[in-house]
Design an enzyme around this catalytic site. Structure first.
Site, PDB file in Angstrom:
ATOM      1  N   LYS A   1      17.383  32.057  22.579  1.00  0.00           N
ATOM      2  CA  LYS A   1      17.172  32.890  23.776  1.00  0.00           C
ATOM      3  C   LYS A   1      16.387  32.097  24.809  1.00  0.00           C
ATOM      4  O   LYS A   1      15.208  31.811  24.608  1.00  0.00           O
ATOM      5  CB  LYS A   1      16.387  34.167  23.440  1.00  0.00           C
ATOM      6  CG  LYS A   1      16.411  35.142  24.625  1.00  0.00           C
ATOM      7  CD  LYS A   1      15.336  36.207  24.573  1.00  0.00           C
ATOM      8  CE  LYS A   1      14.039  35.773  25.183  1.00  0.00           C
ATOM      9  NZ  LYS A   1      14.084  35.500  26.627  1.00  0.00           N
TER      10      LYS A   1
ATOM     11  N   GLU B   1       5.362  25.652  20.163  1.00  0.00           N
ATOM     12  CA  GLU B   1       5.087  24.614  21.167  1.00  0.00           C
ATOM     13  C   GLU B   1       4.530  25.347  22.378  1.00  0.00           C
ATOM     14  O   GLU B   1       5.276  25.958  23.141  1.00  0.00           O
ATOM     15  CB  GLU B   1       6.388  23.877  21.544  1.00  0.00           C
ATOM     16  CG  GLU B   1       7.032  23.095  20.415  1.00  0.00           C
ATOM     17  CD  GLU B   1       6.321  21.777  20.124  1.00  0.00           C
ATOM     18  OE1 GLU B   1       5.301  21.471  20.785  1.00  0.00           O
ATOM     19  OE2 GLU B   1       6.788  21.057  19.221  1.00  0.00           O
TER      20      GLU B   1
ATOM     21  N   CYS C   1       4.095  21.561  30.396  1.00  0.00           N
ATOM     22  CA  CYS C   1       3.102  21.855  29.356  1.00  0.00           C
ATOM     23  C   CYS C   1       2.087  20.721  29.224  1.00  0.00           C
ATOM     24  O   CYS C   1       0.932  20.964  28.913  1.00  0.00           O
ATOM     25  CB  CYS C   1       3.797  22.124  28.031  1.00  0.00           C
ATOM     26  SG  CYS C   1       4.909  20.808  27.540  1.00  0.00           S
TER      27      CYS C   1
ATOM     28  N   GLU D   1      -5.077  27.237  31.263  1.00  0.00           N
ATOM     29  CA  GLU D   1      -3.873  26.625  31.816  1.00  0.00           C
ATOM     30  C   GLU D   1      -3.506  27.317  33.133  1.00  0.00           C
ATOM     31  O   GLU D   1      -3.416  28.539  33.190  1.00  0.00           O
ATOM     32  CB  GLU D   1      -2.718  26.779  30.809  1.00  0.00           C
ATOM     33  CG  GLU D   1      -1.449  26.102  31.280  1.00  0.00           C
ATOM     34  CD  GLU D   1      -0.304  26.206  30.258  1.00  0.00           C
ATOM     35  OE1 GLU D   1      -0.108  27.293  29.692  1.00  0.00           O
ATOM     36  OE2 GLU D   1       0.383  25.188  30.047  1.00  0.00           O
TER      37      GLU D   1
HETATM   38  P1  NAD Z   1       6.372  32.867  28.065  1.00  0.00           P
HETATM   39  O1  NAD Z   1       5.585  32.840  26.830  1.00  0.00           O
HETATM   40  O2  NAD Z   1       6.112  33.925  29.062  1.00  0.00           O
HETATM   41  O3  NAD Z   1       7.929  32.992  27.733  1.00  0.00           O
HETATM   42  C1  NAD Z   1       8.573  32.065  26.894  1.00  0.00           C
HETATM   43  C2  NAD Z   1       9.741  32.749  26.228  1.00  0.00           C
HETATM   44  O4  NAD Z   1       9.253  33.745  25.355  1.00  0.00           O
HETATM   45  C3  NAD Z   1      10.709  33.432  27.179  1.00  0.00           C
HETATM   46  O5  NAD Z   1      12.021  33.204  26.734  1.00  0.00           O
HETATM   47  C4  NAD Z   1      10.333  34.892  27.021  1.00  0.00           C
HETATM   48  O6  NAD Z   1      11.385  35.783  27.329  1.00  0.00           O
HETATM   49  C5  NAD Z   1       9.981  34.931  25.549  1.00  0.00           C
HETATM   50  N1  NAD Z   1       9.142  36.054  25.124  1.00  0.00           N
HETATM   51  C6  NAD Z   1       8.106  36.618  25.784  1.00  0.00           C
HETATM   52  N2  NAD Z   1       7.591  37.635  25.050  1.00  0.00           N
HETATM   53  C7  NAD Z   1       8.309  37.707  23.915  1.00  0.00           C
HETATM   54  C8  NAD Z   1       8.276  38.551  22.771  1.00  0.00           C
HETATM   55  N3  NAD Z   1       7.400  39.551  22.656  1.00  0.00           N
HETATM   56  N4  NAD Z   1       9.147  38.323  21.773  1.00  0.00           N
HETATM   57  C9  NAD Z   1      10.046  37.320  21.874  1.00  0.00           C
HETATM   58  N5  NAD Z   1      10.158  36.504  22.947  1.00  0.00           N
HETATM   59  C10 NAD Z   1       9.291  36.701  23.956  1.00  0.00           C
HETATM   60  O7  NAD Z   1       6.253  31.416  28.694  1.00  0.00           O
HETATM   61  P2  NAD Z   1       6.834  30.922  30.078  1.00  0.00           P
HETATM   62  O8  NAD Z   1       6.014  31.518  31.167  1.00  0.00           O
HETATM   63  O9  NAD Z   1       8.309  31.115  30.091  1.00  0.00           O
HETATM   64  O10 NAD Z   1       6.570  29.345  29.988  1.00  0.00           O
HETATM   65  C11 NAD Z   1       5.400  28.741  30.359  1.00  0.00           C
HETATM   66  C12 NAD Z   1       4.577  28.384  29.140  1.00  0.00           C
HETATM   67  O11 NAD Z   1       5.345  27.573  28.264  1.00  0.00           O
HETATM   68  C13 NAD Z   1       3.360  27.554  29.494  1.00  0.00           C
HETATM   69  O12 NAD Z   1       2.270  28.010  28.757  1.00  0.00           O
HETATM   70  C14 NAD Z   1       3.770  26.155  29.052  1.00  0.00           C
HETATM   71  O13 NAD Z   1       2.695  25.299  28.797  1.00  0.00           O
HETATM   72  C15 NAD Z   1       4.574  26.460  27.848  1.00  0.00           C
HETATM   73  N6  NAD Z   1       5.447  25.329  27.489  1.00  0.00           N
HETATM   74  C16 NAD Z   1       5.133  24.598  26.369  1.00  0.00           C
HETATM   75  C17 NAD Z   1       5.915  23.499  26.036  1.00  0.00           C
HETATM   76  C18 NAD Z   1       5.575  22.666  24.836  1.00  0.00           C
HETATM   77  O14 NAD Z   1       6.422  21.902  24.402  1.00  0.00           O
HETATM   78  N7  NAD Z   1       4.374  22.744  24.284  1.00  0.00           N
HETATM   79  C19 NAD Z   1       7.018  23.154  26.826  1.00  0.00           C
HETATM   80  C20 NAD Z   1       7.303  23.920  27.938  1.00  0.00           C
HETATM   81  C21 NAD Z   1       6.509  25.020  28.260  1.00  0.00           C
END
Ligand code: NAD
Length: 519
Positions: free
Chosen positions: A197, A272, A306, A408
């Site tokens: 997803k 991650e 990230c 962050e």
């Molecule tokens: P987010 O956590 O809001 O969303 C990420 C994903 O999780 C989306 O697909 C979202 O729909 C899903 N999601 C949210 N709530 C959920 C739930 N209750 N159950 C299942 N899925 C759910 O993150 P974002 O705003 O999309 O991305 C930014 C974050 O991602 C930042 O914190 C960034 O640092 C991190 N990130 C980390 C890496 C890494 O490799 N460490 C890489 C890229 C981004």
């Protein structure tokens, strides 16, 4: 309607049609790839906004749980078919499949640029990474040969690396194509079926990648993409009985929910998550390199990375000079439309993120921090006043305990903090709850290794920043997550070791309890 938005809508319509995602009836675009079919969602409508103009771009439907069931069933069936092939045949097919991207790279980059608001040149780079990841993991297919353990009995004991079955993957909006391929490739190379997803904010590119690649010779249904909100389709995926492992890339808050959902069903997860990476500049560093590195560390992808180097730790005697140079360079970055070839930094991806970042800047100012450059929406941009643009921002006079210095931001905002000596640099670097990455700039090699070894971070660069490759393990310490992606470590996350014992003695020696004459 802003003329630029109309152009973006037209470009998106063309690209969706090109990839077969738009329905002839003019209904909402297909946003799911399930069992070899493009499928429209069955849930509520989700509206996408153009990051460059703040206006509506398109609308699609949340997948809903029935489609998710179909996706898991397809992956379950296809995984058996996939594992019935020889390992070398799986590798050959992965290599052949990724070649299906050829000729589509530019359209894929444009699709991502329009929806994610990322500069087109960055999106082209990301498409290149997709190919690299599939090629790398294709090479692993016939090299997962297990081990023989020299046990002290008459047994032959060997270990096989067995796939989980069907894995669930959830990715964020900041690097949709990268994270999609990053997780799909090792999952299938290890022999799993997948349901992935993407973020609801960037739904289409993963569908296109899955469709192109699966149609290139993988079993139908091996890779499935379902799109929808986290609390609906995402939560249904993490709670689905057919999913045996969860791999999540996103924020720490959502990561906790995913790990909890997995734990309830005793399903393991890889997380991650985010970071607050420290970029440490000692006074013996080559300053030109350190300034260029500091820029790339935070302003690439408008800081929505990230591993962004969002804390610039500078030795006190060069603090003012480095802050001045980084700020000057920041104010010269070409901020502009994602589609413009000259653009080096585009808008933030969405309204929520824009508000989050600007609110954090306001709270930092209220707490006494000084905005050296940026901090506001740049003026005179072609997208008008409603795009989610923020000027590259450098903030000084911060205390390490301030929110802006330890949480962050995920935007083009760097805080500069002075330190006296090595011990203070290390203490400050390790002082947040995160531990994703960090860098050390110095010409003293002994110091470089000494400091690197003391950083609690999954990736450390010395006189460099942001070098990452699918060959090298990547992941976090502490709130930046657990488990690893990339390299052999990333592959191993997708298998379970199975230990097999074969009696080779002339007489069988089946012991009661742990004891045996031969142990
Ligand atoms: P987010 O956590 O809001 O969303 C990420 C994903 O999780 C989306 O697909 C979202 O729909 C899903 N999601 C949210 N709530 C959920 C739930 N209750 N159950 C299942 N899925 C759910 O993150 P974002 O705003 O999309 O991305 C930014 C974050 O991602 C930042 O914190 C960034 O640092 C991190 N990130 C980390 C890496 C890494 O490799 N460490 C890489 C890229 C981004």
């Amino acid at each position: 309607m802003n003329a630029l938005n109309t152009q973006a809508q037209q470009a998106l319509r063309r690209l969706l049609a090109q990839f077969g995602l738009s329905l002839e009836a003019g209904d909402m675009p297909c946003s799911n790839w399930i069992d070899g079919d493009l499928v429209t969602g069955q849930g509520d409508a989700i509206t996408l906004t153009n990051p460059a103009t703040g206006e509506e771009l398109t609308t699609y439907r949340d997948a809903g749980t029935d489609l998710l069931d179909r996706a898991v069933a397809a992956a379950t069936r296809a995984q058996v078919e996939w594992m019935a092939l020889t390992a070398s045949e799986r590798g050959r097919r992965m290599n052949a499949a990724v070649r299906r991207l050829e000729g589509h790279e530019e359209d894929l980059a444009q699709l991502e640029s329009v929806v994610a608001g990322k500069p087109i040149r960055d999106c082209r780079g990301e498409v290149g990474k997709v190919r690299e990841m599939f090629e790398y993991y294709a090479g692993w297919c016939d090299k997962q040969h297990g081990e023989v353990i020299p046990v002290p009995t008459s047994h032959l004991n060997y270990v096989r690396h067995v796939p989980f079955g069907v894995v669930g993957q959830i990715t964020p909006w900041n690097a949709p194509m990268f994270t999609c391929a990053w997780q799909l490739a090792p999952a299938i190379a290890a022999g799993n079926g997948v349901v992935l997803k993407p973020s609801e904010l960037t739904p289409f590119s993963s569908v296109v990648i899955a469709r192109l690649i699966e149609s290139g010779g993988l079993p139908q249904g091996l890779i499935n993409i379902v799109n929808g909100l986290g609390p609906t389709t995402g939560a249904a995926l993490t709670g689905h009985d057919g999913i045996r492992k969860l791999v999540f890339v996103g924020s720490p808050d959502s990561g906790r929910l995913i790990a909890e959902a997995g734990a309830r069903r005793l399903v393991p997860s890889v997380l991650e998550l985010g970071g607050k990476s420290a970029n440490i500049v000692f006074d013996d560093a080559r300053i030109d390199d350190a300034v260029a590195g500091a820029q790339a560390a935070i302003f690439a992808a408008a800081g929505q990375s990230c591993v962004a180097g969002s804390r610039l730790l500078i030795q006190r005697d060069i603090f003012d000079a480095v802050v001045e140079r980084v700020s000057r360079a920041a104010s010269q970055i070409a901020v502009g439309l994602p589609a413009d070839e000259a653009t080096r930094m585009g808008p933030l991806q969405n309204a929520r993120q824009f508000e989050r970042v600007t609110n954090m800047i306001e709270r930092a100012k209220a707490a006494g921090a000084r905005v050296v450059t940026g901090g506001t929406r740049p003026t005179g941009l072609p997208g008008g006043a409603n795009g989610y643009y923020l000027a590259p921002t450098v903030i000084a006079d911060v205390d390490a305990s301030m929110e802006i210095a330890c949480e962050e931001v995920f935007g083009p905002v760097v805080v500069a903090l002075p330190f006296e000596d090595e011990a203070e640099a290390i203490r400050l670097a390790n002082s947040t709850r995160f531990g994703l990455a960090g860098a050390v700039w110095t010409q003293d090699p002994a110091r470089a290794h000494r400091v690197a070894a003391q950083l609690r971070a999954g990736t450390v660069w010395i006189n460099s920043y942001k070098a990452i490759n699918v060959m090298s393990p990547f992941g976090g310490f502490r709130d930046s997550g657990f488990g690893r992606s990339s390299g052999l470590d990333g592959l191993r996350e997708y298998t379970i070791p199975q230990s097999v014992w074969v009696e080779t003695g002339a007489e069988a020696s089946v012991a009661m309890g742990y004891g045996s004459g031969q142990v």
